[in-house]
Design a protein around this motif. Sequence first.
Motif, PDB file in Angstrom:
ATOM      1  N   PRO A 210      53.200  52.524  12.963  1.00  0.00           N
ATOM      2  CA  PRO A 210      53.353  53.262  11.701  1.00  0.00           C
ATOM      3  C   PRO A 210      52.241  52.896  10.721  1.00  0.00           C
ATOM      4  CG  PRO A 210      55.453  52.340  12.392  1.00  0.00           C
ATOM      5  CD  PRO A 210      54.406  51.772  13.316  1.00  0.00           C
ATOM      6  N   PRO A 211      51.797  53.837   9.878  1.00  0.00           N
ATOM      7  CA  PRO A 211      50.702  53.558   8.938  1.00  0.00           C
ATOM      8  C   PRO A 211      50.910  52.305   8.103  1.00  0.00           C
ATOM      9  CG  PRO A 211      51.147  55.897   8.985  1.00  0.00           C
ATOM     10  CD  PRO A 211      52.199  55.257   9.840  1.00  0.00           C
ATOM     11  N   GLY A 212      52.154  51.988   7.773  1.00  0.00           N
ATOM     12  CA  GLY A 212      52.428  50.770   7.021  1.00  0.00           C
ATOM     13  C   GLY A 212      52.717  49.565   7.887  1.00  0.00           C
ATOM     14  N   GLY A 213      52.612  49.732   9.211  1.00  0.00           N
ATOM     15  CA  GLY A 213      52.944  48.663  10.137  1.00  0.00           C
ATOM     16  C   GLY A 213      54.428  48.635  10.451  1.00  0.00           C
ATOM     17  N   ASN A 214      54.781  47.952  11.539  1.00  0.00           N
ATOM     18  CA  ASN A 214      56.192  47.807  11.904  1.00  0.00           C
ATOM     19  C   ASN A 214      56.856  46.791  10.985  1.00  0.00           C
ATOM     20  OD1 ASN A 214      54.887  48.587  14.805  1.00  0.00           O
ATOM     21  ND2 ASN A 214      56.965  49.335  14.593  1.00  0.00           N
ATOM     22  N   GLY A 215      57.998  47.174  10.425  1.00  0.00           N
ATOM     23  CA  GLY A 215      58.707  46.271   9.519  1.00  0.00           C
ATOM     24  C   GLY A 215      60.161  46.658   9.396  1.00  0.00           C
TER      25      GLY A 215
ATOM     26  N   PRO B 268      60.425  41.981  15.470  1.00  0.00           N
ATOM     27  CA  PRO B 268      59.120  42.152  14.804  1.00  0.00           C
ATOM     28  C   PRO B 268      58.228  43.237  15.383  1.00  0.00           C
ATOM     29  CG  PRO B 268      59.636  39.827  15.072  1.00  0.00           C
ATOM     30  CD  PRO B 268      60.696  40.575  15.819  1.00  0.00           C
ATOM     31  N   LEU B 269      58.167  43.349  16.724  1.00  0.00           N
ATOM     32  CA  LEU B 269      57.229  44.305  17.334  1.00  0.00           C
ATOM     33  C   LEU B 269      57.675  45.752  17.197  1.00  0.00           C
ATOM     34  CD1 LEU B 269      56.042  42.595  20.646  1.00  0.00           C
ATOM     35  CD2 LEU B 269      54.674  43.110  18.628  1.00  0.00           C
ATOM     36  N   THR B 270      58.991  45.973  17.040  1.00  0.00           N
ATOM     37  CA  THR B 270      59.482  47.357  17.084  1.00  0.00           C
ATOM     38  C   THR B 270      60.269  47.764  15.850  1.00  0.00           C
ATOM     39  OG1 THR B 270      61.512  46.662  18.220  1.00  0.00           O
ATOM     40  CG2 THR B 270      59.643  47.283  19.599  1.00  0.00           C
TER      41      THR B 270
ATOM     42  N   TYR C 155      59.266  55.370  21.881  1.00  0.00           N
ATOM     43  CA  TYR C 155      58.106  54.959  22.694  1.00  0.00           C
ATOM     44  C   TYR C 155      56.937  54.515  21.833  1.00  0.00           C
ATOM     45  CZ  TYR C 155      60.672  56.963  26.600  1.00  0.00           C
ATOM     46  OH  TYR C 155      61.630  57.243  27.547  1.00  0.00           O
ATOM     47  N   ALA C 156      57.239  53.893  20.702  1.00  0.00           N
ATOM     48  CA  ALA C 156      56.180  53.396  19.840  1.00  0.00           C
ATOM     49  C   ALA C 156      56.675  52.109  19.175  1.00  0.00           C
ATOM     50  CB  ALA C 156      55.820  54.443  18.783  1.00  0.00           C
ATOM     51  N   PRO C 157      55.769  51.134  18.987  1.00  0.00           N
ATOM     52  CA  PRO C 157      54.375  51.218  19.396  1.00  0.00           C
ATOM     53  C   PRO C 157      54.206  50.992  20.906  1.00  0.00           C
ATOM     54  CG  PRO C 157      54.809  49.070  18.488  1.00  0.00           C
ATOM     55  CD  PRO C 157      56.081  49.861  18.317  1.00  0.00           C
ATOM     56  N   THR C 158      53.069  51.443  21.429  1.00  0.00           N
ATOM     57  CA  THR C 158      52.679  51.151  22.797  1.00  0.00           C
ATOM     58  C   THR C 158      51.601  50.074  22.753  1.00  0.00           C
ATOM     59  OG1 THR C 158      53.190  53.354  23.629  1.00  0.00           O
ATOM     60  CG2 THR C 158      51.600  52.062  24.882  1.00  0.00           C
ATOM     61  N   LEU C 159      51.833  48.978  23.427  1.00  0.00           N
ATOM     62  CA  LEU C 159      50.865  47.884  23.503  1.00  0.00           C
ATOM     63  C   LEU C 159      50.564  47.648  24.974  1.00  0.00           C
ATOM     64  CD1 LEU C 159      52.647  45.438  21.019  1.00  0.00           C
ATOM     65  CD2 LEU C 159      50.908  47.158  20.485  1.00  0.00           C
ATOM     66  N   LEU C 160      49.297  47.709  25.359  1.00  0.00           N
ATOM     67  CA  LEU C 160      48.977  47.518  26.772  1.00  0.00           C
ATOM     68  C   LEU C 160      47.632  46.823  26.939  1.00  0.00           C
ATOM     69  CD1 LEU C 160      46.715  49.726  28.112  1.00  0.00           C
ATOM     70  CD2 LEU C 160      48.524  51.300  27.448  1.00  0.00           C
ATOM     71  N   SER C 161      47.505  46.164  28.055  1.00  0.00           N
ATOM     72  CA  SER C 161      46.234  45.552  28.436  1.00  0.00           C
ATOM     73  C   SER C 161      46.042  45.751  29.928  1.00  0.00           C
ATOM     74  CB  SER C 161      46.204  44.065  28.083  1.00  0.00           C
ATOM     75  OG  SER C 161      47.172  43.357  28.825  1.00  0.00           O
ATOM     76  N   SER C 162      44.800  45.827  30.338  1.00  0.00           N
ATOM     77  CA  SER C 162      44.482  46.086  31.738  1.00  0.00           C
ATOM     78  C   SER C 162      43.173  45.392  32.081  1.00  0.00           C
ATOM     79  CB  SER C 162      44.363  47.597  31.974  1.00  0.00           C
ATOM     80  OG  SER C 162      43.865  47.869  33.271  1.00  0.00           O
ATOM     81  N   GLU C 163      43.097  44.852  33.294  1.00  0.00           N
ATOM     82  CA  GLU C 163      41.860  44.220  33.742  1.00  0.00           C
ATOM     83  C   GLU C 163      41.676  44.455  35.233  1.00  0.00           C
ATOM     84  OE1 GLU C 163      39.306  40.097  33.133  1.00  0.00           O
ATOM     85  OE2 GLU C 163      41.377  40.233  32.429  1.00  0.00           O
TER      86      GLU C 163
ATOM     87  N   VAL D  49      58.986  50.524  24.344  1.00  0.00           N
ATOM     88  CA  VAL D  49      60.443  50.608  24.321  1.00  0.00           C
ATOM     89  C   VAL D  49      60.857  52.038  23.992  1.00  0.00           C
ATOM     90  CG1 VAL D  49      62.545  49.651  23.326  1.00  0.00           C
ATOM     91  CG2 VAL D  49      60.517  48.210  23.571  1.00  0.00           C
ATOM     92  N   PRO D  50      61.778  52.634  24.774  1.00  0.00           N
ATOM     93  CA  PRO D  50      62.138  54.050  24.550  1.00  0.00           C
ATOM     94  C   PRO D  50      62.674  54.355  23.155  1.00  0.00           C
ATOM     95  CG  PRO D  50      62.930  53.300  26.684  1.00  0.00           C
ATOM     96  CD  PRO D  50      62.412  52.082  25.984  1.00  0.00           C
ATOM     97  N   ALA D  51      63.676  53.618  22.704  1.00  0.00           N
ATOM     98  CA  ALA D  51      64.270  53.929  21.393  1.00  0.00           C
ATOM     99  C   ALA D  51      64.771  52.632  20.775  1.00  0.00           C
ATOM    100  CB  ALA D  51      65.402  54.935  21.534  1.00  0.00           C
ATOM    101  N   PRO D  52      63.866  51.785  20.294  1.00  0.00           N
ATOM    102  CA  PRO D  52      64.263  50.437  19.873  1.00  0.00           C
ATOM    103  C   PRO D  52      65.206  50.409  18.676  1.00  0.00           C
ATOM    104  CG  PRO D  52      61.997  50.889  19.230  1.00  0.00           C
ATOM    105  CD  PRO D  52      62.424  52.003  20.123  1.00  0.00           C
TER     106      PRO D  52
END
Length: 425
Positions: A315-320, A335-337, A356-364, A397-400
Motif C-alpha cells: 500500500p502507498p502508506g506501507g503495511n500497517g 507486520p508483513l500483511t 495476494y498483497a504484498p507479494t515478496l519474492l526472491s530467485s537465484e 497470502v490470499p486474504a490475510p
Amino acid sequence: GGNSSSGNDAGGLTSFAADGARGTLNNFLLDGIDNNSNDNGGVLLRTSVDAIGEFKIQTNSFSAEFGRSGGAAINAVIKSGTNAYHGDAFEFFRNSALDARGYFEDPNSKKASFKQNQFGGTVGGPIRKDKLFWFGDYQGTIYRIPTTFVSSVPTADQRAGIFTEPGNATIYDPNTYNPITDSRTPFLDNTIDPGRIDPLAQQYIDLYPLPNQPGLKNNYLITPIEDDRVDQGDFRTDYDISQKDQLFFRWSMSGRTYLAPTPLPGLANGGNSQQGLGSENAMGAALGETHTFTPTTINQFRMGFNWTNISRGVPPGGNGVPPTNLQVPGIAYTPLTAGLTIFAPSGYRRVGDPSYAPTLLSSEERQITDVLNMVRGNHTLAVGGEIRWSEYNIFQVPAPNGVFNFSGQFTQDPLSGDGGNGLAD
C-alpha cells in the motif's frame, strides 16, 4: 488465485510466441548464462539494445545445451571493447503535449500528464592493446503514465442508508422475513433506520469518496499518474591470453521502482495485487573461457548466476495496523500483511487492501557449464555437462485480513427475487 507478475511493465518483459508455445516458454541466455525470470518466464536482466553485440534465435534443432522448454532459445552477447575507444549517448522521449487525450479521461479537466524518457549510453576501449579490453553501458527509463479509473461509489444519500434516488432498487428488511410465504417487507421509504446501521460497516462506507460524476453507477472518475523508473547497466572485460585462450567477465545490474496508483484515494484503496508500491532488483554475472586445442577441437567453459528480489502490491502508506475504528474483531494483524479488511458490496468498487498483497519474492539461478566441440570429417560432436542450483522463494497470502462480500441477497425479496442492494446489505 493470485497473480504474482507485474501489471504495467516498463522494463519490457513482454515476450513472443515461437513453435506454437507460449512466450513464457522461451529460453533467454545472456553471454551463455541463464537469463530467465523464475517469476514470470520473461527476461530477467534487460540489457540496453546498444550494448548487444550479437544475438541468435533458434526455434528448432536445438543443441543439447539449450534444452529448457518448447519455445525459442534466444542467446544475446554483450559487446566487448576494442583497440579504439567507441561510445554513444542517446535519449528518446514522449510527452502528453504530442498525444491525444485518453478516451476515458474527463473532457472537462486538464489533459493528464504523460512523460516517457529513455536515455543512456555505452563506452568501451583498450586497457592493454591487443590483450585486455573493457566495455560498459547504462540505460535509464522513466515513465509518468496517466491511468484512468472509473468506479461506482455510493452517493451521499446511500452512505446514510437512504435509497430513494431514481434508479435504486427496492430494499427489503431482512428482519421481516416470513418463512411461510418466503418473503420480506420493504423498508419504509426505501430508507434504513440509522439505528439499524452497524457502526463498523458505516466506518468502511465512509471511506468511499463522494461521486464526481452524475448517476448511481460509474460515478467516480480519476486519472492518477503511475510513476515507473528502471535503471540498468552492464560491465564487461575481455582478455586475450593467447591465440588459444580467450577469457571474459561480465557483470549486470538493474533496478526498478514504481507506484501503480489505486482506484480509490487514501485508505479506501480498492485496488488489486498489482497496484501500490513495487520494486524489482536484479543482478547477474558470467565468466567464460574458450580454449582452442586445434582448429577442429574447441572447449567452452561458462559459469555465472542471476538473482532477483521483488516486492509488489505494498500500500502507498506501507503495511500497517488499521485505526481502531476500522479493525474487524478476530483478525490478527501481522507486520508483513497488516491492512484493511476488504468490504466488497456488489455493484460498487470494493474498499480495503487487496488480496495476494504484498507479494515478496526472491530467485537465484547458479550455473556451471562446459562443452567440448569436435569436428571430425563430415560430423560435429558436442560433449559436455551442466550443473544448476535453482532457488525460488515467494511470500503471498490470499486474504490475510479477511474478505466480506455482499451480494444484495439480504435486502432482496426471496419469493420474487426483486430488489436488493449490496451496499444496503
